[in-house]
Write a protein that holds these residues in place. Structure first.
Motif, PDB file in Angstrom:
ATOM      1  N   GLY A 143       4.877   1.464   5.480  1.00 21.65           N
ATOM      2  CA  GLY A 143       3.774   2.117   4.789  1.00 21.65           C
ATOM      3  C   GLY A 143       2.443   1.535   5.192  1.00 21.65           C
ATOM      4  O   GLY A 143       2.333   0.770   6.157  1.00 21.65           O
ATOM      5  N   GLU A 144       1.423   1.880   4.419  1.00 24.97           N
ATOM      6  CA  GLU A 144       0.062   1.422   4.668  1.00 24.97           C
ATOM      7  C   GLU A 144      -0.211   0.134   3.890  1.00 24.97           C
ATOM      8  O   GLU A 144       0.084   0.037   2.702  1.00 24.97           O
ATOM      9  CB  GLU A 144      -0.947   2.497   4.239  1.00 24.97           C
ATOM     10  CG  GLU A 144      -0.885   3.774   5.071  1.00 24.97           C
ATOM     11  CD  GLU A 144      -1.543   3.613   6.428  1.00 24.97           C
ATOM     12  OE1 GLU A 144      -2.262   2.611   6.630  1.00 24.97           O
ATOM     13  OE2 GLU A 144      -1.341   4.502   7.280  1.00 24.97           O
ATOM     14  N   VAL A 145      -0.793  -0.842   4.577  1.00 29.74           N
ATOM     15  CA  VAL A 145      -1.181  -2.090   3.917  1.00 29.74           C
ATOM     16  C   VAL A 145      -2.324  -1.801   2.944  1.00 29.74           C
ATOM     17  O   VAL A 145      -3.265  -1.071   3.278  1.00 29.74           O
ATOM     18  CB  VAL A 145      -1.617  -3.139   4.953  1.00 29.74           C
ATOM     19  CG1 VAL A 145      -2.071  -4.417   4.273  1.00 29.74           C
ATOM     20  CG2 VAL A 145      -0.494  -3.429   5.935  1.00 29.74           C
ATOM     21  N   PHE A 146      -2.235  -2.367   1.739  1.00 31.37           N
ATOM     22  CA  PHE A 146      -3.330  -2.188   0.778  1.00 31.37           C
ATOM     23  C   PHE A 146      -3.484  -3.458  -0.046  1.00 31.37           C
ATOM     24  O   PHE A 146      -2.688  -4.409   0.075  1.00 31.37           O
ATOM     25  CB  PHE A 146      -3.076  -0.978  -0.121  1.00 31.37           C
ATOM     26  CG  PHE A 146      -2.100  -1.216  -1.255  1.00 31.37           C
ATOM     27  CD1 PHE A 146      -2.536  -1.372  -2.562  1.00 31.37           C
ATOM     28  CD2 PHE A 146      -0.728  -1.277  -1.010  1.00 31.37           C
ATOM     29  CE1 PHE A 146      -1.645  -1.584  -3.602  1.00 31.37           C
ATOM     30  CE2 PHE A 146       0.180  -1.487  -2.045  1.00 31.37           C
ATOM     31  CZ  PHE A 146      -0.285  -1.637  -3.347  1.00 31.37           C
ATOM     32  N   ALA A 147      -4.527  -3.505  -0.876  1.00 34.66           N
ATOM     33  CA  ALA A 147      -4.808  -4.696  -1.680  1.00 34.66           C
ATOM     34  C   ALA A 147      -5.383  -4.271  -3.026  1.00 34.66           C
ATOM     35  O   ALA A 147      -5.917  -3.155  -3.171  1.00 34.66           O
ATOM     36  CB  ALA A 147      -5.790  -5.611  -0.954  1.00 34.66           C
ATOM     37  N   TYR A 148      -5.296  -5.169  -4.007  1.00 35.28           N
ATOM     38  CA  TYR A 148      -5.948  -4.960  -5.299  1.00 35.28           C
ATOM     39  C   TYR A 148      -7.336  -5.603  -5.259  1.00 35.28           C
ATOM     40  O   TYR A 148      -7.491  -6.741  -4.821  1.00 35.28           O
ATOM     41  CB  TYR A 148      -5.102  -5.547  -6.429  1.00 35.28           C
ATOM     42  CG  TYR A 148      -3.795  -4.814  -6.605  1.00 35.28           C
ATOM     43  CD1 TYR A 148      -3.778  -3.508  -7.098  1.00 35.28           C
ATOM     44  CD2 TYR A 148      -2.587  -5.413  -6.261  1.00 35.28           C
ATOM     45  CE1 TYR A 148      -2.586  -2.820  -7.238  1.00 35.28           C
ATOM     46  CE2 TYR A 148      -1.389  -4.724  -6.403  1.00 35.28           C
ATOM     47  CZ  TYR A 148      -1.394  -3.433  -6.892  1.00 35.28           C
ATOM     48  OH  TYR A 148      -0.216  -2.753  -7.017  1.00 35.28           O
ATOM     49  N   ARG A 149      -8.301  -4.864  -5.706  1.00 30.81           N
ATOM     50  CA  ARG A 149      -9.699  -5.270  -5.612  1.00 30.81           C
ATOM     51  C   ARG A 149      -9.950  -6.622  -6.281  1.00 30.81           C
ATOM     52  O   ARG A 149     -10.742  -7.440  -5.789  1.00 30.81           O
ATOM     53  CB  ARG A 149     -10.574  -4.193  -6.259  1.00 30.81           C
ATOM     54  CG  ARG A 149     -12.078  -4.451  -6.206  1.00 30.81           C
ATOM     55  CD  ARG A 149     -12.832  -3.289  -6.827  1.00 30.81           C
ATOM     56  NE  ARG A 149     -12.526  -2.056  -6.126  1.00 30.81           N
ATOM     57  CZ  ARG A 149     -12.225  -0.903  -6.735  1.00 30.81           C
ATOM     58  NH1 ARG A 149     -12.169  -0.852  -8.062  1.00 30.81           N
ATOM     59  NH2 ARG A 149     -11.956   0.177  -6.034  1.00 30.81           N
ATOM     60  N   GLU A 150      -9.272  -6.867  -7.403  1.00 28.92           N
ATOM     61  CA  GLU A 150      -9.564  -8.065  -8.192  1.00 28.92           C
ATOM     62  C   GLU A 150      -8.780  -9.291  -7.756  1.00 28.92           C
ATOM     63  O   GLU A 150      -8.993 -10.388  -8.280  1.00 28.92           O
ATOM     64  CB  GLU A 150      -9.272  -7.784  -9.673  1.00 28.92           C
ATOM     65  CG  GLU A 150     -10.096  -6.650 -10.271  1.00 28.92           C
ATOM     66  CD  GLU A 150      -9.495  -5.262 -10.015  1.00 28.92           C
ATOM     67  OE1 GLU A 150     -10.078  -4.276 -10.486  1.00 28.92           O
ATOM     68  OE2 GLU A 150      -8.435  -5.184  -9.341  1.00 28.92           O
ATOM     69  N   TRP A 151      -7.846  -9.152  -6.828  1.00 28.71           N
ATOM     70  CA  TRP A 151      -6.951 -10.233  -6.453  1.00 28.71           C
ATOM     71  C   TRP A 151      -7.234 -10.735  -5.033  1.00 28.71           C
ATOM     72  O   TRP A 151      -7.466  -9.949  -4.120  1.00 28.71           O
ATOM     73  CB  TRP A 151      -5.492  -9.776  -6.514  1.00 28.71           C
ATOM     74  CG  TRP A 151      -5.028  -9.495  -7.915  1.00 28.71           C
ATOM     75  CD1 TRP A 151      -5.140  -8.325  -8.598  1.00 28.71           C
ATOM     76  CD2 TRP A 151      -4.395 -10.420  -8.802  1.00 28.71           C
ATOM     77  NE1 TRP A 151      -4.611  -8.455  -9.861  1.00 28.71           N
ATOM     78  CE2 TRP A 151      -4.147  -9.736 -10.013  1.00 28.71           C
ATOM     79  CE3 TRP A 151      -4.015 -11.756  -8.687  1.00 28.71           C
ATOM     80  CZ2 TRP A 151      -3.543 -10.344 -11.102  1.00 28.71           C
ATOM     81  CZ3 TRP A 151      -3.400 -12.349  -9.775  1.00 28.71           C
ATOM     82  CH2 TRP A 151      -3.174 -11.653 -10.963  1.00 28.71           C
ATOM     83  N   ASP A 152      -7.176 -12.027  -4.848  1.00 28.56           N
ATOM     84  CA  ASP A 152      -7.188 -12.627  -3.508  1.00 28.56           C
ATOM     85  C   ASP A 152      -8.379 -12.185  -2.661  1.00 28.56           C
ATOM     86  O   ASP A 152      -8.282 -12.057  -1.445  1.00 28.56           O
ATOM     87  CB  ASP A 152      -5.896 -12.285  -2.747  1.00 28.56           C
ATOM     88  CG  ASP A 152      -4.658 -12.737  -3.487  1.00 28.56           C
ATOM     89  OD1 ASP A 152      -4.366 -13.938  -3.467  1.00 28.56           O
ATOM     90  OD2 ASP A 152      -4.001 -11.866  -4.093  1.00 28.56           O
ATOM     91  N   GLY A 153      -9.522 -11.957  -3.311  1.00 29.86           N
ATOM     92  CA  GLY A 153     -10.677 -11.519  -2.560  1.00 29.86           C
ATOM     93  C   GLY A 153     -10.482 -10.166  -1.907  1.00 29.86           C
ATOM     94  O   GLY A 153     -11.161  -9.843  -0.932  1.00 29.86           O
ATOM     95  N   ALA A 154      -9.553  -9.363  -2.418  1.00 27.06           N
ATOM     96  CA  ALA A 154      -9.202  -8.049  -1.857  1.00 27.06           C
ATOM     97  C   ALA A 154      -8.677  -8.169  -0.431  1.00 27.06           C
ATOM     98  O   ALA A 154      -8.765  -7.224   0.350  1.00 27.06           O
ATOM     99  CB  ALA A 154     -10.391  -7.077  -1.924  1.00 27.06           C
TER     100      ALA A 154
END
Length: 335
Positions: free
Chosen positions: A112-123
């Motif tokens: 799938g596509e790599v994504f991140a949570y805005r509030e975590w780990d500097g996004a």
């Protein structure tokens, strides 16, 4: 229901590891400072990755054929790594890519596509997980106590479809064992009445920022744990969940026991890549004793969605308003 397979294990042949390293070579962007460029390079490299045994086994896993987790051993990582950092990676001014990020993201891109949570780990699109002394007692991957069995980012609007965990440095004590438990196998051990109770909105998380009152304690609003989707039942779960009725509590206890019986153990070594289907498995980690001396366990992780939402690959953690205050303070999250 036919018996589910335990964790599938694949040993990468040296020629396949070298081929994977070559395919990752064009991925040169810094995933921490140039996330969008990094993601584009990963997608381009994934499209040009030669078909072979590795792509076949990862694609088979992505199609939910077989086990709910896949361990690939022998993934190429840099021969020399920096010392395991002392503080949260995104807060380290000297933090730089280790060189393992392209291979991790490249294999993940088959899912799938790599994504991140805005509030975590500097996004960051690649998250670094290792013990942080100030998080020792916190229920998080950077703590050292038992990390309870859970589905990743349960009850958020954008839970990952898959996770990919790459071992950079193993736990020198051998105590930090990753646990993975197959959800369909566990659900098959429950009675119809127990599964029915799990489908009712009878489950809460205790939190001092909650809007619901259960027996004098503030909690989140009640939700079901088990939902029916077009591709099968979907479970959102954490051992920290509480039931608000006696039948729901009995069903929750039965589920916890079944997940425990189905749990498989993995001691992640250097170059071990564990893929987890977050729709089909819960995961956790046993407690361990870090030394905080630069030699502690260090893994890198990417979260993956089959399809990105319209807002892009950095999404909000929609549960943030309900996190306990002490948890937010401990991890320095936005209140």
């Amino acid at each position: 229901m036919p018996p589910r397979l335990p964790i599938s294990v694949v040993d990468l042949e040296p020629h396949a590891a070298a081929e994977l390293a070559r395919a990752a070579g064009p991925i040169r962007a810094d995933p921490y400072a140039e996330g969008d460029v990094f993601a584009r390079q990963v997608r381009a490299a994934a499209a040009s990755l030669p078909q072979g045994d590795l792509t076949a086994v990862v694609d088979h896993f992505a199609a939910q054929q077989g086990s709910s987790s896949l361990l690939i051993r022998g993934v190429p990582i840099p021969a020399s790594l920096p010392r395991t950092p002392a503080g949260s990676f995104h807060q380290q001014p000297e933090a730089r890519p280790t060189g393992a990020e392209p291979v991790l993201a490249l294999v993940g891109a088959r899912l799938g596509e790599v994504f991140a949570y805005r509030e975590w780990d500097g996004a960051h699109l690649v998250q670094n997980r290792y013990p942080v002394a100030s998080h020792h007692q916190v229920q998080t991957a950077s703590g050292a106590n038992d990390l309870v069995l859970h589905t990743e980012a349960c009850f958020t609007a954008y839970p990952p479809d898959f996770l990919a965990l790459l071992g950079l440095r193993p736990d020198p004590t051998g105590q930090a064992v990753t646990l993975v438990s197959d959800i369909p196998q566990a659900l098959a051990q429950l009675t119809p009445a127990e599964r029915g109770a799990l489908r009712e909105p009878l489950f809460v998380f205790p939190t001092d920022r909650g809007s619901y009152d259960h027996e004098g304690r503030r909690t989140t609003e009640p939700v079901p744990l088990l939902k029916d989707r077009a591709d099968g039942p979907a479970l959102e779960y954490s051992t920290l969940i509480t039931a608000i009725t006696a039948p729901a509590a009995a069903a929750l206890a039965a589920l916890e026991e079944a997940l425990g019986r189905c749990a498989q153990s993995v001691l992640l070594g250097s170059g071990d890549l564990l893929l987890i289907d977050n729709r089909q498995a819960v995961h956790g980690r046993t407690a361990f004793r870090p030394a905080y001396d630069g030699t502690d366990r260090w893994i890198q992780r990417v979260l993956l969605l089959r399809q990105l939402p319209s807002g892009g690959r950095v999404v909000p953690d929609t549960r943030l308003a309900h996190y306990p205050t002490d948890y937010i303070k401990a991890l320095a999250l936005p209140a």
